[in-house]
Design a protein around this motif. Structure first.
Motif, mmCIF file in Angstrom:
data_model
loop_
_atom_site.group_PDB
_atom_site.id
_atom_site.type_symbol
_atom_site.label_atom_id
_atom_site.label_comp_id
_atom_site.label_asym_id
_atom_site.label_seq_id
_atom_site.Cartn_x
_atom_site.Cartn_y
_atom_site.Cartn_z
ATOM 1 N N ALA A 81 9.034 -20.127 -4.264
ATOM 2 C CA ALA A 81 7.670 -20.850 -4.307
ATOM 3 C C ALA A 81 7.984 -22.084 -3.608
ATOM 4 C CB ALA A 81 7.381 -21.062 -6.109
ATOM 5 N N PHE A 82 9.027 -22.605 -3.605
ATOM 6 C CA PHE A 82 9.410 -24.055 -3.176
ATOM 7 C C PHE A 82 9.693 -23.875 -1.668
ATOM 8 C CE2 PHE A 82 13.458 -21.843 -3.466
ATOM 9 C CZ PHE A 82 14.209 -22.262 -2.402
ATOM 10 N N ALA A 83 9.715 -22.820 -1.080
ATOM 11 C CA ALA A 83 10.116 -22.740 0.349
ATOM 12 C C ALA A 83 8.739 -22.782 1.270
ATOM 13 C CB ALA A 83 10.801 -21.518 0.554
ATOM 14 N N ALA A 84 8.824 -23.351 2.244
ATOM 15 C CA ALA A 84 7.514 -23.690 3.183
ATOM 16 C C ALA A 84 6.819 -22.094 3.549
ATOM 17 C CB ALA A 84 8.018 -24.164 4.458
ATOM 18 N N THR A 85 7.767 -21.196 3.608
ATOM 19 C CA THR A 85 7.099 -20.056 3.538
ATOM 20 C C THR A 85 6.980 -19.025 2.471
ATOM 21 O OG1 THR A 85 9.229 -18.923 4.354
ATOM 22 C CG2 THR A 85 7.787 -19.839 5.940
ATOM 23 N N GLY A 86 7.348 -19.615 1.444
ATOM 24 C CA GLY A 86 7.222 -18.668 0.104
ATOM 25 C C GLY A 86 5.923 -19.009 -0.614
ATOM 26 N N LYS A 87 6.190 -18.442 -1.883
ATOM 27 C CA LYS A 87 4.978 -18.569 -2.875
ATOM 28 C C LYS A 87 5.312 -18.172 -4.172
ATOM 29 C CE LYS A 87 4.592 -13.765 -1.119
ATOM 30 N NZ LYS A 87 3.591 -12.837 -0.475
ATOM 31 N N LEU A 88 4.601 -18.542 -5.034
ATOM 32 C CA LEU A 88 4.926 -18.350 -6.579
ATOM 33 C C LEU A 88 3.997 -16.819 -6.814
ATOM 34 C CD1 LEU A 88 6.021 -19.341 -9.256
ATOM 35 C CD2 LEU A 88 3.629 -20.343 -9.761
ATOM 36 N N THR A 89 4.660 -16.237 -7.766
ATOM 37 C CA THR A 89 4.255 -14.530 -8.081
ATOM 38 C C THR A 89 4.130 -14.589 -9.535
ATOM 39 O OG1 THR A 89 4.967 -13.802 -6.011
ATOM 40 C CG2 THR A 89 4.588 -12.418 -7.922
ATOM 41 N N ILE A 90 3.047 -14.170 -10.008
ATOM 42 C CA ILE A 90 2.642 -13.588 -11.357
ATOM 43 C C ILE A 90 2.552 -12.405 -11.510
ATOM 44 C CG2 ILE A 90 1.050 -13.926 -13.561
ATOM 45 C CD1 ILE A 90 1.046 -16.733 -13.266
ATOM 46 N N THR A 91 3.001 -11.522 -12.371
ATOM 47 C CA THR A 91 2.812 -10.237 -12.591
ATOM 48 C C THR A 91 2.329 -9.957 -14.123
ATOM 49 O OG1 THR A 91 3.830 -7.963 -12.344
ATOM 50 C CG2 THR A 91 4.925 -9.464 -13.024
ATOM 51 N N GLU A 92 1.469 -9.134 -14.172
ATOM 52 C CA GLU A 92 1.227 -8.336 -15.528
ATOM 53 C C GLU A 92 2.161 -7.593 -15.990
ATOM 54 O OE1 GLU A 92 -2.546 -6.563 -18.309
ATOM 55 O OE2 GLU A 92 -2.823 -7.253 -16.264
ATOM 56 N N ALA A 93 2.813 -7.902 -17.022
ATOM 57 C CA ALA A 93 4.049 -7.053 -17.354
ATOM 58 C C ALA A 93 3.568 -5.618 -17.522
ATOM 59 C CB ALA A 93 4.507 -7.574 -18.676
ATOM 60 N N LEU A 94 4.574 -4.829 -17.161
ATOM 61 C CA LEU A 94 4.346 -3.353 -17.278
ATOM 62 C C LEU A 94 3.450 -2.702 -16.446
ATOM 63 C CD1 LEU A 94 5.552 -2.672 -20.967
ATOM 64 C CD2 LEU A 94 7.046 -2.640 -18.932
ATOM 65 N N MET A 145 12.793 -13.039 -2.800
ATOM 66 C CA MET A 145 12.394 -11.996 -2.115
ATOM 67 C C MET A 145 11.213 -12.214 -1.341
ATOM 68 S SD MET A 145 14.726 -9.518 -3.298
ATOM 69 C CE MET A 145 15.624 -8.936 -4.409
ATOM 70 N N ARG A 146 11.034 -11.596 -0.315
ATOM 71 C CA ARG A 146 9.623 -11.737 0.512
ATOM 72 C C ARG A 146 8.564 -11.138 -0.133
ATOM 73 N NH1 ARG A 146 9.415 -12.655 5.889
ATOM 74 N NH2 ARG A 146 11.571 -11.994 6.069
ATOM 75 N N GLU A 147 8.930 -10.154 -1.106
ATOM 76 C CA GLU A 147 7.903 -9.522 -2.072
ATOM 77 C C GLU A 147 8.345 -9.271 -3.215
ATOM 78 O OE1 GLU A 147 4.675 -9.769 -1.055
ATOM 79 O OE2 GLU A 147 4.433 -10.062 0.822
ATOM 80 N N MET A 148 7.694 -9.180 -4.306
ATOM 81 C CA MET A 148 8.089 -8.799 -5.465
ATOM 82 C C MET A 148 8.621 -7.335 -5.355
ATOM 83 S SD MET A 148 6.096 -8.414 -9.213
ATOM 84 C CE MET A 148 5.349 -6.921 -9.140
ATOM 85 N N GLY A 149 9.835 -6.864 -6.016
ATOM 86 C CA GLY A 149 10.351 -5.504 -5.685
ATOM 87 C C GLY A 149 11.252 -5.130 -7.099
ATOM 88 N N ARG A 150 11.429 -3.979 -6.829
ATOM 89 C CA ARG A 150 12.282 -3.265 -7.997
ATOM 90 C C ARG A 150 13.517 -2.692 -7.273
ATOM 91 N NH1 ARG A 150 10.181 -0.175 -13.413
ATOM 92 N NH2 ARG A 150 12.218 0.902 -14.370
ATOM 93 N N ILE A 151 14.731 -2.789 -8.311
ATOM 94 C CA ILE A 151 15.993 -2.499 -8.051
ATOM 95 C C ILE A 151 16.525 -1.821 -9.137
ATOM 96 C CG2 ILE A 151 18.303 -2.636 -6.925
ATOM 97 C CD1 ILE A 151 17.224 -5.094 -5.367
ATOM 98 N N GLY A 152 16.798 -0.454 -9.140
ATOM 99 C CA GLY A 152 17.210 -0.015 -10.584
ATOM 100 C C GLY A 152 16.175 -0.489 -11.787
ATOM 101 N N ALA A 153 16.450 -1.137 -12.502
ATOM 102 C CA ALA A 153 15.588 -1.196 -13.830
ATOM 103 C C ALA A 153 15.000 -2.587 -13.670
ATOM 104 C CB ALA A 153 16.400 -1.154 -15.175
#
Length: 247
Positions: free
Chosen positions: A211-224, A195-203
C-alpha cells in the motif's frame, strides 16, 4: 516481552461471525485514506462486520498515528507486526531510533517520548495470532509466516525462533520454506512480504500488496471467499477518501 506475554494472550480466539461478514486487510503502513475508500466500497457495517488486520499498521505511509487510532475501534482486530514490534523496542530502549528510522519509523521523531511509550503499552496487548471460528469455517490471522498445524498454533507456546518467524519470516514467500510443513493448518492470512497480487502458498494467503509504495495498493478480502478489493492511495485520495469518515 515476558511480563506482557503473561498478561495478554499470544493467541486470541474469536467465535465465527454469525451476524455479519469478516474481512482481512493487508499491511496498512499508515495508508488510512486507502482503508476509508475500501470500507465504503465493501459497504462495511460496523454493527455486525469485523475487520482483521495482519499487522504493520505503521511506518512508511503518512498516517501512522491515524492507523494506531484504529485499535480503539470495536470492529477492528489486529495482530502484532514487525513494525509495531520495532516501535515497542525503541520505546523500551532496546532498539536504536536510527534502526527504526531505516524501517520507516522516522514519522515518530516528532512524537513525544511519553506518547511513544503509551503507544508501545497499547501495542504490547496485541496477540501474535488470531484464530477465528472452528472446523471448516476456521481461519487464522498472523503477520509473517508459521510452519505447523492448527494444534501447534492453538497451544500458543512459541520458541523465540518461531516468534521471530511469526513477525519477520519470509521463507515461504521467497520460496525457501516447505509448504507441506503447513499440513493441518487452516487458511491463514498474513502480510509482511509485499506481493503484486493477493495469492496463496500452502495454507497461507498473502494479502500485503504494498500500500505504501508508488506502484502498490491496499487490499481487503472477505475471509474464506475469493472476493477481494484493492486501491492505491493515489486513487483513493482522487476519489475523495480524505473526506470520508471511518465507521
Amino acid at each position: 516481552m515476558n511480563s506482557t506475554s503473561e498478561a495478554y494472550p499470544i493467541v486470541s480466539r474469536h467465535a465465527a461471525n454469525a451476524a455479519g461478514r469478516d474481512f482481512v486487510v493487508g499491511d496498512l503502513h499508515g495508508c488510512v485514506d486507502a482503508l476509508r475508500y475500501l470500507l465504503r466500497e465493501i459497504v462495511f457495517d460496523p454493527a455486525c462486520d469485523r475487520l482483521f488486520s495482519v499487522g504493520d499498521l505503521i511506518d512508511r505511509g503518512s498516517q501512522s498515528e491515524e492507523a494506531l487510532a484504529l485499535l480503539d475501534k470495536p470492529w477492528f482486530f489486529a495482530v502484532l507486526g514487525n513494525h509495531e514490534e520495532a516501535l515497542c523496542l525503541v520505546a523500551e530502549g532496546i532498539m536504536r531510533r536510527s534502526v527504526w528510522d531505516g524501517l520507516g519509523g522516522d514519522w515518530a521523531q516528532a512524537v513525544p517520548e511519553r506518547v511513544l511509550r503509551d503507544y508501545a503499552k497499547r501495542l504490547r496487548t496485541l496477540p501474535l495470532v488470531r484464530v477465528v471460528g472452528s472446523g471448516p469455517k476456521r481461519f487464522n490471522v498472523l503477520h509473517a509466516e508459521f510452519f505447523g498445524d492448527d494444534d501447534a498454533l492453538d497451544v500458543g507456546v512459541f520458541t523465540e525462533r518461531v516468534r521471530q518467524q511469526l513477525l519477520w519470516g519470509r521463507e515461504l514467500a521467497l520460496g525457501s520454506g516447505i509448504a507441506e510443513r503447513q499440513a493441518g493448518l487452516s487458511p491463514t492470512y498474513c502480510g509482511h512480504t509485499p506481493m503484486r497480487e493477493m495469492g496463496r502458498i500452502g495454507a497461507q494467503i498473502f494479502i500485503d500488496t504494498g500500500a505504501f509504495a508508488a506502484t502498490g495498493k491496499l487490499t481487503i478480502t472477505e475471509a474464506l471467499t475469493p472476493r477481494a478489493w484493492s486501491v492505491s492511495v493515489e486513487q483513493a485520495v482522487a476519489e475523495g477518501a480524505r473526506q470520508m469518515s471511518l465507521p
